[in-house]
Design a protein around this motif. Structure first.
Motif, PDB file in Angstrom:
ATOM      1  N   SER A   1       0.819  -1.200   0.000  1.00 30.53           N
ATOM      2  CA  SER A   1       0.000   0.000   0.000  1.00 30.53           C
ATOM      3  C   SER A   1       0.863   1.265   0.000  1.00 30.53           C
ATOM      4  CB  SER A   1      -0.934  -0.015   1.209  1.00 30.53           C
ATOM      5  OG  SER A   1      -1.981   0.886   1.021  1.00 30.53           O
ATOM      6  N   VAL A   2       1.942   1.265   0.781  1.00 29.18           N
ATOM      7  CA  VAL A   2       2.841   2.425   0.814  1.00 29.18           C
ATOM      8  C   VAL A   2       3.537   2.595  -0.530  1.00 29.18           C
ATOM      9  CG1 VAL A   2       4.978   3.314   1.842  1.00 29.18           C
ATOM     10  CG2 VAL A   2       3.160   2.435   3.304  1.00 29.18           C
ATOM     11  N   VAL A   3       3.994   1.491  -1.105  1.00 32.54           N
ATOM     12  CA  VAL A   3       4.634   1.560  -2.424  1.00 32.54           C
ATOM     13  C   VAL A   3       3.632   2.068  -3.459  1.00 32.54           C
ATOM     14  CG1 VAL A   3       5.626   0.163  -4.293  1.00 32.54           C
ATOM     15  CG2 VAL A   3       6.393  -0.175  -1.935  1.00 32.54           C
ATOM     16  N   GLY A   4       2.395   1.590  -3.377  1.00 31.13           N
ATOM     17  CA  GLY A   4       1.361   2.068  -4.293  1.00 31.13           C
ATOM     18  C   GLY A   4       1.121   3.554  -4.165  1.00 31.13           C
TER      19      GLY A   4
ATOM     20  N   ILE B   1       2.052   6.555  -7.240  1.00 31.68           N
ATOM     21  CA  ILE B   1       0.791   6.922  -7.887  1.00 31.68           C
ATOM     22  C   ILE B   1       1.074   7.549  -9.244  1.00 31.68           C
ATOM     23  CG2 ILE B   1      -1.055   8.656  -7.773  1.00 31.68           C
ATOM     24  CD1 ILE B   1      -1.588   7.817  -4.956  1.00 31.68           C
ATOM     25  N   TRP B   2       2.153   8.314  -9.328  1.00 32.75           N
ATOM     26  CA  TRP B   2       2.522   8.977 -10.581  1.00 32.75           C
ATOM     27  C   TRP B   2       2.809   7.962 -11.687  1.00 32.75           C
ATOM     28  CZ3 TRP B   2       7.259   7.517 -12.349  1.00 32.75           C
ATOM     29  CH2 TRP B   2       8.146   6.980 -11.421  1.00 32.75           C
ATOM     30  N   ALA B   3       3.144   6.715 -11.297  1.00 34.32           N
ATOM     31  CA  ALA B   3       3.456   5.692 -12.292  1.00 34.32           C
ATOM     32  C   ALA B   3       2.258   4.780 -12.569  1.00 34.32           C
ATOM     33  CB  ALA B   3       4.643   4.859 -11.814  1.00 34.32           C
ATOM     34  N   GLY B   4       1.100   5.156 -12.054  1.00 32.76           N
ATOM     35  CA  GLY B   4      -0.102   4.364 -12.314  1.00 32.76           C
ATOM     36  C   GLY B   4      -0.420   3.342 -11.235  1.00 32.76           C
ATOM     37  N   MET B   5       0.418   3.255 -10.212  1.00 29.74           N
ATOM     38  CA  MET B   5       0.118   2.330  -9.113  1.00 29.74           C
ATOM     39  C   MET B   5      -0.853   3.005  -8.154  1.00 29.74           C
ATOM     40  SD  MET B   5       3.868   0.686  -8.397  1.00 29.74           S
ATOM     41  CE  MET B   5       3.277  -0.570  -7.295  1.00 29.74           C
TER      42      MET B   5
END
Length: 180
Positions: free
Chosen positions: A37-40, A44-48
């Motif tokens: 969740s933290v990585v996502g 966010i800028w990369a679509g995650m």
């Protein structure tokens, strides 16, 4: 009967150990949820994106994990211990102090299991769910009830073990992490 090598003792140890291991797996799953969740969120800028309902999943898992570890901690005497006064008492007095504290732990565990049971029934009756995922809160309470019931069973065994040790004059094993 209340010896760690007896069938009852091995059963209590096995039940507490497997419950703690299951709590450990749930804890690892919660760590994975937080990391993903933290990585996502960070990418966010990369679509995650973060895991939807991550906070809800963590709160449900933590409710179980806490109660899953309590029986093992109590069985191995791994709870925090403040013995400033009792260190000056003799072995016999300390054995009976353990009986009293184990009785109090059994009563507290039974009370928590009892109240969690009724809390679980209320959550199911009122069909309460989490906001984002719509998970039934009744199942979250049911998971905690499992650990609480195991704690009651283990606490009853530990009380029996302490009583037998006190009557026989056997000094209880040292607390986990304690030193001479």
């Amino acid at each position: 009967m209340f010896q760690d090598t007896s069938l009852l003792g091995r059963s209590a140890h096995g039940l507490a150990r497997w419950t703690a291991l299951l709590g450990g797996f749930v804890l690892l799953a919660m760590i994975g949820i937080v990391v993903f969740s933290v990585v996502g969120r960070a990418f966010i800028w990369a679509g995650m994106k973060p895991i939807l309902g991550d906070y809800e999943l963590i709160s449900v898992g933590m409710g179980f994990a806490v109660f899953a570890f309590l029986p093992w901690a109590h069985l191995t005497r791994g709870h925090a211990l403040v013995s400033l006064v009792t260190d000056n008492f003799g072995d016999r007095a300390n054995m009976w102090i353990l009986v009293v504290t184990d009785l109090l732990m059994l009563l507290a565990s039974a009370f928590m299991a009892w109240r969690l049971w009724f809390g679980m029934l209320d959550k199911f009756n009122y069909r309460e769910t989490t906001i984002l995922l719509g998970l039934s809160m009744g199942w979250a309470y049911a998971a905690a009830v499992v650990g609480a019931v195991v704690m009651v069973i283990v606490s009853a065994y530990v009380l029996g073990r302490s009583i037998c040790d006190a009557i026989a004059g056997r000094v209880a094993p040292k607390h986990a992490g304690s030193e001479n």
